[in-house]
Design a protein around this motif. Sequence first.
Motif, PDB file in Angstrom:
ATOM      1  N   THR A 109      32.218  47.906  14.484  1.00  0.00           N
ATOM      2  CA  THR A 109      32.913  48.588  13.182  1.00  0.00           C
ATOM      3  C   THR A 109      34.324  48.873  13.314  1.00  0.00           C
ATOM      4  O   THR A 109      34.872  49.013  14.551  1.00  0.00           O
ATOM      5  CB  THR A 109      32.086  49.524  12.734  1.00  0.00           C
ATOM      6  OG1 THR A 109      31.882  50.663  13.808  1.00  0.00           O
ATOM      7  CG2 THR A 109      30.593  49.260  12.421  1.00  0.00           C
ATOM      8  N   GLU A 131      37.733  51.814  18.448  1.00  0.00           N
ATOM      9  CA  GLU A 131      38.557  52.822  19.731  1.00  0.00           C
ATOM     10  C   GLU A 131      39.291  53.649  18.864  1.00  0.00           C
ATOM     11  O   GLU A 131      39.572  54.926  19.550  1.00  0.00           O
ATOM     12  CB  GLU A 131      39.227  52.147  20.803  1.00  0.00           C
ATOM     13  CG  GLU A 131      40.444  51.124  20.194  1.00  0.00           C
ATOM     14  CD  GLU A 131      39.934  49.532  19.865  1.00  0.00           C
ATOM     15  OE1 GLU A 131      38.557  49.539  19.153  1.00  0.00           O
ATOM     16  OE2 GLU A 131      40.531  48.671  20.017  1.00  0.00           O
ATOM     17  N   SER A 134      38.853  42.328  11.444  1.00  0.00           N
ATOM     18  CA  SER A 134      39.857  41.188  11.136  1.00  0.00           C
ATOM     19  C   SER A 134      39.264  39.879  11.309  1.00  0.00           C
ATOM     20  O   SER A 134      38.426  39.695  11.789  1.00  0.00           O
ATOM     21  CB  SER A 134      41.089  41.382  11.986  1.00  0.00           C
ATOM     22  OG  SER A 134      40.619  41.097  13.348  1.00  0.00           O
ATOM     23  N   LYS A 155      29.414  49.525  18.321  1.00  0.00           N
ATOM     24  CA  LYS A 155      30.443  49.368  19.110  1.00  0.00           C
ATOM     25  C   LYS A 155      31.621  49.960  18.003  1.00  0.00           C
ATOM     26  O   LYS A 155      32.141  49.087  17.234  1.00  0.00           O
ATOM     27  CB  LYS A 155      30.779  47.993  19.625  1.00  0.00           C
ATOM     28  CG  LYS A 155      31.907  48.301  20.930  1.00  0.00           C
ATOM     29  CD  LYS A 155      33.275  48.568  20.811  1.00  0.00           C
ATOM     30  CE  LYS A 155      34.366  47.749  19.975  1.00  0.00           C
ATOM     31  NZ  LYS A 155      35.499  48.552  19.751  1.00  0.00           N
ATOM     32  N   TRP A 215      37.911  51.068  11.871  1.00  0.00           N
ATOM     33  CA  TRP A 215      38.319  52.357  11.918  1.00  0.00           C
ATOM     34  C   TRP A 215      38.803  53.024  10.514  1.00  0.00           C
ATOM     35  O   TRP A 215      38.631  54.177  10.206  1.00  0.00           O
ATOM     36  CB  TRP A 215      39.699  52.543  12.751  1.00  0.00           C
ATOM     37  CG  TRP A 215      40.748  51.812  12.210  1.00  0.00           C
ATOM     38  CD1 TRP A 215      41.005  50.345  12.866  1.00  0.00           C
ATOM     39  CD2 TRP A 215      41.573  51.662  11.123  1.00  0.00           C
ATOM     40  NE1 TRP A 215      41.946  49.863  12.425  1.00  0.00           N
ATOM     41  CE2 TRP A 215      42.388  50.336  11.316  1.00  0.00           C
ATOM     42  CE3 TRP A 215      41.851  52.720  10.022  1.00  0.00           C
ATOM     43  CZ2 TRP A 215      43.270  50.245  10.476  1.00  0.00           C
ATOM     44  CZ3 TRP A 215      42.707  52.109   9.134  1.00  0.00           C
ATOM     45  CH2 TRP A 215      43.403  50.813   9.261  1.00  0.00           C
TER      46      TRP A 215
HETATM   47  P1  ADP Z   1      41.723  46.014  12.994  1.00  0.00           P
HETATM   48  O1  ADP Z   1      42.851  45.149  13.185  1.00  0.00           O
HETATM   49  O2  ADP Z   1      41.230  46.429  11.527  1.00  0.00           O
HETATM   50  O3  ADP Z   1      41.416  47.321  13.983  1.00  0.00           O
HETATM   51  P2  ADP Z   1      39.713  44.471  14.692  1.00  0.00           P
HETATM   52  O4  ADP Z   1      39.080  43.239  14.121  1.00  0.00           O
HETATM   53  O5  ADP Z   1      40.713  44.356  15.650  1.00  0.00           O
HETATM   54  O6  ADP Z   1      40.527  45.017  13.277  1.00  0.00           O
HETATM   55  O7  ADP Z   1      38.776  45.473  14.839  1.00  0.00           O
HETATM   56  C1  ADP Z   1      37.633  45.621  14.430  1.00  0.00           C
HETATM   57  C2  ADP Z   1      36.530  45.838  15.358  1.00  0.00           C
HETATM   58  O8  ADP Z   1      36.453  44.912  16.270  1.00  0.00           O
HETATM   59  C3  ADP Z   1      36.933  47.229  16.306  1.00  0.00           C
HETATM   60  O9  ADP Z   1      35.662  47.846  16.928  1.00  0.00           O
HETATM   61  C4  ADP Z   1      37.324  46.636  17.589  1.00  0.00           C
HETATM   62  O10 ADP Z   1      37.460  47.323  18.771  1.00  0.00           O
HETATM   63  C5  ADP Z   1      36.712  45.261  17.628  1.00  0.00           C
HETATM   64  N1  ADP Z   1      37.332  44.174  18.254  1.00  0.00           N
HETATM   65  C6  ADP Z   1      38.422  43.693  18.448  1.00  0.00           C
HETATM   66  N2  ADP Z   1      38.567  42.834  19.342  1.00  0.00           N
HETATM   67  C7  ADP Z   1      37.499  42.408  19.602  1.00  0.00           C
HETATM   68  C8  ADP Z   1      36.859  41.379  20.550  1.00  0.00           C
HETATM   69  N3  ADP Z   1      37.369  40.519  21.121  1.00  0.00           N
HETATM   70  N4  ADP Z   1      35.474  41.352  20.706  1.00  0.00           N
HETATM   71  C9  ADP Z   1      34.846  42.335  20.146  1.00  0.00           C
HETATM   72  N5  ADP Z   1      35.286  43.244  19.396  1.00  0.00           N
HETATM   73  C10 ADP Z   1      36.377  43.509  19.140  1.00  0.00           C
END
Ligand code: ADP
Length: 480
Positions: A150, A179, A231, A176, A152
């Motif tokens: 999920t 962070e 994303s 998960k 933030w």
């Molecule tokens: P944002 O740019 O909105 O933070 P992300 O797609 O990076 O979007 O993050 C959304 C969720 O995906 C968060 O919980 C992040 O920790 C998790 N996340 C980011 N990269 C990975 C990855 N490679 N594998 C699994 N989870 C991920």
Amino acid sequence: MQLTSSQVALLGDTISREPRAGWFPVYNPSNGTVLAYVQDGTAEDTRTAIAAADVAFAGWSGLTAKARSIILKKWNDLVLAHQEDMALLVTLEQGRPIKEARGEVTYGASFIEWFAEEGKRAYGRTIPATMPGKHLQTIKQPVGVSAAITPWNFPISMITRKVSPALAAGCTVVIKPSEETPLCALVLLQLAKQAGLPDGVVNVVNGTKAAEIGGVLTSDPRVKKLSFTGSTPVGKLLYAQCAPTMKKISMELGGNAPFLVFDDAEIDAAVEGALASKYRNTGQTCVCANRLIVQSGIYDSFAARLTERVRALKLEEGWKEDSGLGPLINQKAVDKVRHLVDDAVSKGAHIELGGHAHGLFYEGTVLTNVSRDMELFSTEIFGPVAPLFRFETEDEGIAMANDTEFGLAAYAYTRDIGRAMRVAAKLQYGMVGMNDGLISTEVTPFGGVKESGLGREGAAEGLDEYLSIKYISYGGLGAI
Ligand code: ADP
């Protein structure tokens, strides 16, 4: 501002106030202070959580839907009973204005309540047989251990929107959370335990090593389902990672929402809709209007009125009652917004209002004279910046709206019923707000088409994401 004593009590030993080896800091984006430290999960922790969910599955799925519903309703009541503590927690770790944070708590709880009820209606079918002596039936069964990754920006509702249907269906879950916002997830977990959720039914793995945790969640054969909100690039990666074990998938990814305003629109309603859609959560939602596409005849007056309304939004720390815009989540987000505005200005955009960052706070911004060659036409801004594109004919407006690989939410304002129906049908999006800038509810199916994702959350469709259909043919029954 720090965590309050009641928040600390709610979080219990899931947080530390002092730095600890293997724990990571959670920051307040308004002032950069550390709110607490949280355990930094590893691949091993993730496997432990999956094992717990796997063990708990038989017991949880073996309960009646009503028995699960009773526990979910208690969880809902506890979340609502702690609305103020949780709202302030949302504001402290995520930044959104407190008035909106209260809404995030009730919105989050609404999914628990809805699915507590809807879980009782996971009906199968009896299908008229094609041969004598047969009885043909379908039943719906929980898919099994489900993983939820999920974001933030809705640190409560993006969890409850996945976890509540999973639990109602009889699945167990490993979450998960982002962070950036682990504390909201931990409070939800604590309240779920208080509500009587058995051990292992819901597990939270917080951590900064997202790829490591995600790698385990997507490859472990005990996990049968992944629901991800985040994303598009990460969504595509996780989709691919799930292929070898053929997991059931739901993906709610990026958007590039068009907000069409036709000459015949009720201008005040369109301005209010744009304000709600664009500036909610300081522009950080995946259904935020990204491109305001305004017909020539109404363009100047719409721009002037929207600018006045945005000017009235106070940019200040979210815990102040009159805050209208809070900080962005982190420096990367500010840099992205700044880059998109700079790019637009360098190509001729005019800043009607805003355009500056103050730390993580970015001013409510309105841009006119924008064009399709600017990066913000095709990129999700995720900040309080409204670019106003101009169009002439209905067909041109629709074509501009659809000119993106994304297809999550779209909006249009018109008083012509024929146009409203035509435009709603032609917009290539999973959701359309027609004369409506706020469309999300727990009772309607939320989700996108094209590269915005797969599957639906909320509503009856949201429950089906956690169920598999079994067809059973009973033969040799004689005359029935
Ligand atoms: P944002 O740019 O909105 O933070 P992300 O797609 O990076 O979007 O993050 C959304 C969720 O995906 C968060 O919980 C992040 O920790 C998790 N996340 C980011 N990269 C990975 C990855 N490679 N594998 C699994 N989870 C991920």
